[in-house]
Design a protein around this motif. Structure first.
Motif, PDB file in Angstrom:
ATOM      1  N   VAL A   1     -55.048  49.312  37.429  1.00 14.21           N
ATOM      2  CA  VAL A   1     -53.582  49.534  37.860  1.00 14.21           C
ATOM      3  C   VAL A   1     -53.521  48.815  39.113  1.00 14.21           C
ATOM      4  CG1 VAL A   1     -52.225  51.124  38.738  1.00 14.21           C
ATOM      5  CG2 VAL A   1     -53.266  51.963  36.965  1.00 14.21           C
ATOM      6  N   LEU A   2     -52.941  48.141  39.638  1.00 17.16           N
ATOM      7  CA  LEU A   2     -52.548  47.210  40.672  1.00 17.16           C
ATOM      8  C   LEU A   2     -51.380  48.207  41.775  1.00 17.16           C
ATOM      9  CD1 LEU A   2     -52.838  43.751  39.888  1.00 17.16           C
ATOM     10  CD2 LEU A   2     -54.361  44.897  41.182  1.00 17.16           C
ATOM     11  N   GLY A   3     -51.608  48.156  42.973  1.00 12.74           N
ATOM     12  CA  GLY A   3     -50.560  48.452  43.761  1.00 12.74           C
ATOM     13  C   GLY A   3     -49.961  47.452  44.510  1.00 12.74           C
ATOM     14  N   VAL A   4     -48.413  47.513  44.520  1.00 12.55           N
ATOM     15  CA  VAL A   4     -47.553  46.548  45.222  1.00 12.55           C
ATOM     16  C   VAL A   4     -47.255  46.795  46.553  1.00 12.55           C
ATOM     17  CG1 VAL A   4     -45.819  44.710  44.938  1.00 12.55           C
ATOM     18  CG2 VAL A   4     -46.942  45.637  42.856  1.00 12.55           C
TER      19      VAL A   4
ATOM     20  N   GLY B   1     -44.816  50.370  44.538  1.00 14.52           N
ATOM     21  CA  GLY B   1     -45.127  50.906  43.515  1.00 14.52           C
ATOM     22  C   GLY B   1     -46.279  50.413  42.683  1.00 14.52           C
ATOM     23  N   GLU B   2     -46.916  51.051  41.316  1.00 13.43           N
ATOM     24  CA  GLU B   2     -47.996  50.577  40.854  1.00 13.43           C
ATOM     25  C   GLU B   2     -47.697  49.903  39.346  1.00 13.43           C
ATOM     26  OE1 GLU B   2     -50.557  53.987  43.033  1.00 13.43           O
ATOM     27  OE2 GLU B   2     -50.342  54.280  40.841  1.00 13.43           O
ATOM     28  N   LEU B   3     -48.353  49.017  39.070  1.00 15.69           N
ATOM     29  CA  LEU B   3     -48.264  48.435  37.977  1.00 15.69           C
ATOM     30  C   LEU B   3     -49.702  48.460  37.239  1.00 15.69           C
ATOM     31  CD1 LEU B   3     -46.261  45.327  39.123  1.00 15.69           C
ATOM     32  CD2 LEU B   3     -45.302  47.414  37.995  1.00 15.69           C
ATOM     33  N   GLY B   4     -49.185  48.596  35.605  1.00 20.58           N
ATOM     34  CA  GLY B   4     -50.375  48.564  34.872  1.00 20.58           C
ATOM     35  C   GLY B   4     -50.707  47.588  33.613  1.00 20.58           C
ATOM     36  N   PRO B   5     -51.539  47.931  32.670  1.00 21.36           N
ATOM     37  CA  PRO B   5     -51.772  46.750  31.771  1.00 21.36           C
ATOM     38  C   PRO B   5     -50.297  46.229  31.018  1.00 21.36           C
ATOM     39  CG  PRO B   5     -53.067  48.700  31.342  1.00 21.36           C
ATOM     40  CD  PRO B   5     -52.035  49.204  32.417  1.00 21.36           C
ATOM     41  N   GLY B   6     -50.491  44.859  30.858  1.00 19.85           N
ATOM     42  CA  GLY B   6     -49.224  44.154  30.482  1.00 19.85           C
ATOM     43  C   GLY B   6     -48.425  43.559  31.476  1.00 19.85           C
ATOM     44  N   ALA B   7     -48.567  44.073  32.685  1.00 17.55           N
ATOM     45  CA  ALA B   7     -47.601  43.475  33.960  1.00 17.55           C
ATOM     46  C   ALA B   7     -47.991  41.916  34.120  1.00 17.55           C
ATOM     47  CB  ALA B   7     -47.533  44.473  34.950  1.00 17.55           C
ATOM     48  N   VAL B   8     -46.969  41.551  34.459  1.00 19.40           N
ATOM     49  CA  VAL B   8     -47.300  39.875  34.837  1.00 19.40           C
ATOM     50  C   VAL B   8     -46.666  39.792  36.061  1.00 19.40           C
ATOM     51  CG1 VAL B   8     -46.874  37.302  34.336  1.00 19.40           C
ATOM     52  CG2 VAL B   8     -46.927  39.031  32.347  1.00 19.40           C
ATOM     53  N   LEU B   9     -47.600  39.109  37.005  1.00 21.35           N
ATOM     54  CA  LEU B   9     -47.182  39.192  38.578  1.00 21.35           C
ATOM     55  C   LEU B   9     -47.582  37.654  38.873  1.00 21.35           C
ATOM     56  CD1 LEU B   9     -49.275  42.423  39.433  1.00 21.35           C
ATOM     57  CD2 LEU B   9     -46.724  41.990  39.097  1.00 21.35           C
ATOM     58  N   GLY B  10     -47.148  37.503  40.309  1.00 17.73           N
ATOM     59  CA  GLY B  10     -47.305  36.055  40.680  1.00 17.73           C
ATOM     60  C   GLY B  10     -46.318  35.131  40.713  1.00 17.73           C
ATOM     61  N   GLU B  11     -45.122  35.294  39.916  1.00 16.72           N
ATOM     62  CA  GLU B  11     -44.262  34.310  39.658  1.00 16.72           C
ATOM     63  C   GLU B  11     -43.503  33.842  40.776  1.00 16.72           C
ATOM     64  OE1 GLU B  11     -41.911  37.955  39.974  1.00 16.72           O
ATOM     65  OE2 GLU B  11     -43.790  37.603  39.060  1.00 16.72           O
ATOM     66  N   ARG B  12     -43.302  34.842  41.803  1.00 13.64           N
ATOM     67  CA  ARG B  12     -42.371  34.479  43.076  1.00 13.64           C
ATOM     68  C   ARG B  12     -43.200  33.289  43.904  1.00 13.64           C
ATOM     69  NH1 ARG B  12     -39.564  39.203  44.701  1.00 13.64           N
ATOM     70  NH2 ARG B  12     -39.157  38.321  46.784  1.00 13.64           N
ATOM     71  N   ALA B  13     -44.292  33.419  44.030  1.00 16.13           N
ATOM     72  CA  ALA B  13     -45.206  32.221  44.750  1.00 16.13           C
ATOM     73  C   ALA B  13     -45.149  31.024  43.886  1.00 16.13           C
ATOM     74  CB  ALA B  13     -46.740  32.565  44.789  1.00 16.13           C
ATOM     75  N   VAL B  14     -45.053  30.818  42.663  1.00 17.00           N
ATOM     76  CA  VAL B  14     -44.878  29.658  41.940  1.00 17.00           C
ATOM     77  C   VAL B  14     -43.413  29.249  41.885  1.00 17.00           C
ATOM     78  CG1 VAL B  14     -44.758  28.679  39.394  1.00 17.00           C
ATOM     79  CG2 VAL B  14     -46.429  30.376  39.971  1.00 17.00           C
ATOM     80  N   LEU B  15     -42.498  30.084  42.259  1.00 17.74           N
ATOM     81  CA  LEU B  15     -41.034  29.771  42.406  1.00 17.74           C
ATOM     82  C   LEU B  15     -40.565  29.254  43.868  1.00 17.74           C
ATOM     83  CD1 LEU B  15     -39.296  32.185  39.876  1.00 17.74           C
ATOM     84  CD2 LEU B  15     -39.808  29.977  39.518  1.00 17.74           C
ATOM     85  N   GLU B  16     -41.508  29.951  44.622  1.00 19.58           N
ATOM     86  CA  GLU B  16     -40.887  29.668  45.857  1.00 19.58           C
ATOM     87  C   GLU B  16     -42.113  29.378  47.137  1.00 19.58           C
ATOM     88  OE1 GLU B  16     -39.782  34.138  47.191  1.00 19.58           O
ATOM     89  OE2 GLU B  16     -38.531  34.185  45.452  1.00 19.58           O
TER      90      GLU B  16
ATOM     91  N   LEU C   1     -51.330  42.690  46.509  1.00 20.93           N
ATOM     92  CA  LEU C   1     -51.709  43.192  45.317  1.00 20.93           C
ATOM     93  C   LEU C   1     -53.130  43.840  45.686  1.00 20.93           C
ATOM     94  CD1 LEU C   1     -50.600  40.696  42.837  1.00 20.93           C
ATOM     95  CD2 LEU C   1     -49.123  42.668  43.847  1.00 20.93           C
ATOM     96  N   THR C   2     -53.514  45.002  45.450  1.00 14.67           N
ATOM     97  CA  THR C   2     -54.487  45.887  45.954  1.00 14.67           C
ATOM     98  C   THR C   2     -54.877  46.777  44.517  1.00 14.67           C
ATOM     99  OG1 THR C   2     -53.997  46.040  47.998  1.00 14.67           O
ATOM    100  CG2 THR C   2     -55.742  47.235  47.411  1.00 14.67           C
ATOM    101  N   ALA C   3     -56.058  46.842  44.078  1.00 17.98           N
ATOM    102  CA  ALA C   3     -56.660  47.402  42.942  1.00 17.98           C
ATOM    103  C   ALA C   3     -56.695  49.030  43.413  1.00 17.98           C
ATOM    104  CB  ALA C   3     -57.963  47.044  42.425  1.00 17.98           C
TER     105      ALA C   3
END
Length: 339
Positions: A270-273, A281-296, A304-306
């Motif tokens: 689980v990663l905390g945002v 919030g917290e995100l678990g297995p299957g979540a895809v992250l980091g797209e904002r940096a790619v777009l912006e 993002l912290t474990a």
């Protein structure tokens, strides 16, 4: 008014979830990992049949199916009932072209009396068992060694309300394997955040399970979206093989304001945002992250912290269509606003 609903958990072994000497049995094909279950199982009427079909195809380890109904007179529960229980899979061992299947051992379903309140009734059901094959393993207390495999289980709750709504929950589960929970609409809605092979392997006896004197709390996260499931397949099986990283609890994966152009897929944990010190919030297995940096402009927009030990796959953001990333980012913005 009659209210009726069903939900289930499906438990399976994700790729590379096994560590230590037993990992060799998976690598050599003696045993096998499971493909992720489908994102939906159909409505309550079709759910049980779908589970039995998946079981017959050796697509999961076990499922806990819970169906319940209640009759309400205003806010008063006048009658209720439930059924369902364990849908147990089997263990298939293969050597070359030869194979043998061993039916797993079921344990009695545990069904305490439902809880009843004004306008609601809550059902609880624990279901599980163990593989029929021996699993030699050390434990931390006498006799310090066991041949019998540890038990697996989930504890589900299903709440029915007088307004016609219902809600599925998972209040306990074995540390291993991975557990997915499907709601009354048949869609996957919750996931256990961690599949902890080492902790599960050290289970000392049945007394440390719901059939003894305790359940195990489970860290539950919301399921990813259908878009994220599609993107995760592209990330793991695209042109460039992703890099798999392991983070200890408390370790930072990405820092707001830092440059970055890769995407992250949470494989386990689980990663905390967090943004500007505010937890989103917290995100678990299957979540895809980091797209904002790619777009912006290649700048991370969140930290993002474990929250637990985490395994995460990292892949170039250029591997994914930008239109798909834009849809993913829009969904994440809505989540941030609701948080």
């Amino acid at each position: 008014m009659r209210v009726e609903a069903a939900g289930t958990s499906v438990s399976w072994i994700p790729s590379e979830a096994v560590s230590g000497p037993m990992k060799a049995t998976f690598a050599t094909g003696l045993s096998h990992y499971d493909q992720p279950p489908p994102g939906e199982l159909g409505d309550a009427a079709a759910m049980r049949a779908t589970l039995e079909d998946l079981r017959d195809r050796d697509a999961f380890r076990f499922a806990n199916f819970l169906h319940a109904w209640a009759e309400f007179d205003g806010d008063r529960v006048v009658a209720h009932g439930s059924d369902g229980g364990i849908v147990m899979g089997a263990t298939t061992v293969r050597v070359g072209k030869l194979g043998a299947t061993f039916q797993a051992v079921k344990l009695p379903d545990l069904k305490p009396e439902p809880e009843i309140g004004p306008g609601w009734v809550k059902f609880t059901q624990t279901a599980g068992g163990r593989t029929a094959l021996p699993l030699p393993r050390p434990i931390r207390r006498p006799p310090f060694f066991r041949l019998q495999a540890p038990l697996v289980w989930t504890t589900l709750t299903l709440t029915l309300r007088a307004d016609g709504t219902s809600e599925i929950g998972m209040e306990g589960a074995s540390p291993f394997p991975r557990h997915w929970v499907y709601g009354t609409d048949g869609d996957v809605t919750l996931k256990a955040g961690v599949a902890d092979w080492s902790n599960w392997l050290g289970q000392p006896s049945w007394k440390r399970t719901p059939w003894g004197d305790e359940d195990s709390p489970v860290l539950v996260t919301a399921a990813e979206t259908a878009l994220e499931r599609e993107l995760s397949t592209l990330l793991m099986h695209g042109a460039a093989k992703p890099t798999v990283r392991t983070l200890a609890e408390g370790e930072v994966l990405a820092e707001r304001g830092e440059p970055g152009s890769s995407l992250y897929l949470i494989l386990d944990g689980v990663l905390g945002v967090e943004v500007n010190g505010e937890a989103l919030g917290e995100l678990g297995p299957g979540a895809v992250l980091g797209e904002r940096a790619v777009l912006e402009e290649g700048i991370r927009t969140a930290t993002l912290t474990a929250v637990t030990p985490v395994r995460v796959a990292e892949a170039p953001g250029s591997d994914i269509d930008r239109a798909a990333l834009a849809r993913l980012a829009e969904g994440h913005r809505r989540e941030e606003q609701s948080a």
